[in-house]
Design a protein around this motif. Structure first.
Motif, mmCIF file in Angstrom:
data_model
loop_
_atom_site.group_PDB
_atom_site.id
_atom_site.type_symbol
_atom_site.label_atom_id
_atom_site.label_comp_id
_atom_site.label_asym_id
_atom_site.label_seq_id
_atom_site.Cartn_x
_atom_site.Cartn_y
_atom_site.Cartn_z
ATOM 1 N N ASP A 101 6.548 -10.442 -9.243
ATOM 2 C CA ASP A 101 5.253 -10.027 -8.705
ATOM 3 C C ASP A 101 5.439 -9.751 -7.216
ATOM 4 O OD1 ASP A 101 2.542 -9.457 -8.593
ATOM 5 O OD2 ASP A 101 1.893 -11.399 -9.329
ATOM 6 N N ALA A 102 4.358 -9.375 -6.569
ATOM 7 C CA ALA A 102 4.408 -9.143 -5.119
ATOM 8 C C ALA A 102 3.014 -9.316 -4.542
ATOM 9 C CB ALA A 102 4.931 -7.753 -4.812
ATOM 10 N N THR A 103 2.968 -9.655 -3.269
ATOM 11 C CA THR A 103 1.707 -9.695 -2.536
ATOM 12 C C THR A 103 1.579 -8.368 -1.808
ATOM 13 O OG1 THR A 103 1.939 -12.075 -2.239
ATOM 14 C CG2 THR A 103 0.372 -10.950 -0.806
ATOM 15 N N VAL A 104 0.433 -7.708 -1.998
ATOM 16 C CA VAL A 104 0.210 -6.374 -1.463
ATOM 17 C C VAL A 104 -1.006 -6.397 -0.548
ATOM 18 C CG1 VAL A 104 -0.266 -3.973 -2.102
ATOM 19 C CG2 VAL A 104 1.176 -5.372 -3.565
ATOM 20 N N SER A 105 -0.906 -5.734 0.604
ATOM 21 C CA SER A 105 -2.030 -5.654 1.543
ATOM 22 C C SER A 105 -3.035 -4.594 1.080
ATOM 23 C CB SER A 105 -1.520 -5.315 2.947
ATOM 24 O OG SER A 105 -0.934 -4.034 2.955
ATOM 25 N N LYS A 106 -4.155 -4.507 1.759
ATOM 26 C CA LYS A 106 -5.201 -3.538 1.387
ATOM 27 C C LYS A 106 -4.734 -2.097 1.519
ATOM 28 C CE LYS A 106 -9.042 -6.535 2.429
ATOM 29 N NZ LYS A 106 -10.209 -6.530 1.617
ATOM 30 N N ASP A 107 -3.748 -1.860 2.371
ATOM 31 C CA ASP A 107 -3.214 -0.500 2.501
ATOM 32 C C ASP A 107 -1.986 -0.293 1.598
ATOM 33 O OD1 ASP A 107 -1.550 -2.127 3.989
ATOM 34 O OD2 ASP A 107 -1.415 -0.753 5.689
ATOM 35 N N PHE A 108 -1.836 -1.150 0.589
ATOM 36 C CA PHE A 108 -0.838 -1.040 -0.472
ATOM 37 C C PHE A 108 0.604 -1.226 0.016
ATOM 38 C CE2 PHE A 108 -4.594 1.073 -2.096
ATOM 39 C CZ PHE A 108 -4.737 0.447 -3.319
ATOM 40 N N LYS A 109 0.795 -1.955 1.094
ATOM 41 C CA LYS A 109 2.142 -2.303 1.539
ATOM 42 C C LYS A 109 2.539 -3.639 0.927
ATOM 43 C CE LYS A 109 2.129 0.170 5.878
ATOM 44 N NZ LYS A 109 2.127 0.102 7.330
#
Length: 181
Positions: A107-115
């Motif tokens: 999995d990954a943690t993604v910011s609101k700007d999809f980074k």
């Protein structure tokens, strides 16, 4: 948000209640979500992808798009090129600085700007039960040779103390070390 929240999520247009598809894959390039794949296409159908710039809202059970042009259709040749330029967020192998494969992306943690901010790495079933996923900052990883490459030895992974191993949580850190160490 966790990237896995996007997988198998329903896709709708903003002012339309008809289901447009389900997110089947998340493709990443340079630690940023490149596109969401609805369909990789087939012999008689085109591939369908969504670019993050066309997403209006991401909720726990659906993705809302702006309009009809938000779903991009690609030929098989175009889709193959896009798949070669990016990698899937789930199950991508991870190698250490010596080239030893030691984990896969879970999995990954993604910011609101999809980074992508950090990757959740699964080392093995028992290790995941014991210690939980390893959390690694995206900047410590580089994609090459069809795998993510960690810039250190696999035994030098830093602990964030946000890992979630069941045994460690049940027994407590002190007793857990006595049993496993």
């Amino acid at each position: 948000m966790k990237a896995s929240n996007l997988l198998n999520t329903q896709v709708f247009f903003e002012n339309d209640t008809r289901l447009r598809g389900l997110v089947r894959d998340i493709r990443v390039r340079d630690h940023k979500i490149d596109c969401l794949v609805l369909s990789e296409g087939g012999l008689f159908s085109k591939a369908q992808i969504i670019f993050p710039s066309d997403i209006i809202e991401v909720d726990y059970d659906h993705v809302t798009l702006g309009g009809d042009k938000a779903i991009t259709k690609l030929s098989a040749k175009e889709m193959k090129a896009r798949l070669e330029e990016s990698y899937s967020l789930v199950n991508t192998p991870v190698k250490d600085v010596d080239g030893k494969r030691f984990a896969k992306v879970a999995d990954a943690t993604v910011s609101k700007d999809f980074k992508v901010q950090e990757y959740d790495l699964s080392r093995s079933f028992f290790d995941d039960l014991d210690y939980g996923y390893s959390l690694v900052d995206a900047e410590r990883m580089e994609y090459r040779d069809k795998s993510l490459n960690y810039d250190k030895d696999m035994l030098e992974m830093e602990q964030t103390h946000r890992e979630g191993g069941i045994l460690e949580k049940v027994l407590g850190e002190e007793h857990h070390e006595n049993i496993t160490g």
